[in-house]
Scaffold this motif. Structure first.
Motif, PDB file in Angstrom:
ATOM      1  N   ASN A  28      25.498 -32.866  88.279  1.00 32.77           N
ATOM      2  CA  ASN A  28      25.511 -31.621  89.045  1.00 32.77           C
ATOM      3  C   ASN A  28      26.877 -30.933  89.002  1.00 32.77           C
ATOM      4  O   ASN A  28      26.968 -29.735  89.254  1.00 32.77           O
ATOM      5  N   SER A  29      27.907 -31.687  88.713  1.00 34.13           N
ATOM      6  CA  SER A  29      29.269 -31.139  88.686  1.00 34.13           C
ATOM      7  C   SER A  29      29.421 -30.089  87.592  1.00 34.13           C
ATOM      8  O   SER A  29      28.704 -30.111  86.590  1.00 34.13           O
ATOM      9  N   GLY A  65      32.885 -31.527  91.378  1.00 27.42           N
ATOM     10  CA  GLY A  65      31.603 -31.616  92.078  1.00 27.42           C
ATOM     11  C   GLY A  65      31.379 -33.006  92.642  1.00 27.42           C
ATOM     12  O   GLY A  65      32.247 -33.877  92.562  1.00 27.42           O
TER      13      GLY A  65
END
Length: 80
Positions: A28-29, A65
């Motif tokens: 997701n980062s 993230g």
């Protein structure tokens, strides 16, 4: 933000570049890779191919993230 600088072990051809992007896309980062004076989104196949990563070059991986540390470690493993 987590970052790591690695020396590229083997040049990335199109298939290896696709694997690198697939690995980056699991996270997701926000992830970027820089080689020399170029910096790209690691989730972009065109950007990754455009970097033209070659054996012996130094690459820096930046991630920001929730899963940044794991992202940097896994992508570094792909390049080393």
């Amino acid at each position: 933000m987590t970052q790591r600088t690695v020396t590229i072990k083997t040049s990335l051809d199109a298939r290896q570049a696709a694997y690198f992007v697939q690995t980056a896309s699991k996270f997701n980062s926000e992830i970027q890779v820089s080689v020399e004076d170029k910096k790209i989104n690691a989730k972009s196949i065109m950007g990754t191919i455009a970097l033209n990563m070659k054996e012996g070059q130094t690459a820096t991986i930046f991630a920001d993230g929730a899963d940044e540390a794991l992202a940097v470690e896994e992508l570094a493993a792909v390049l080393c």
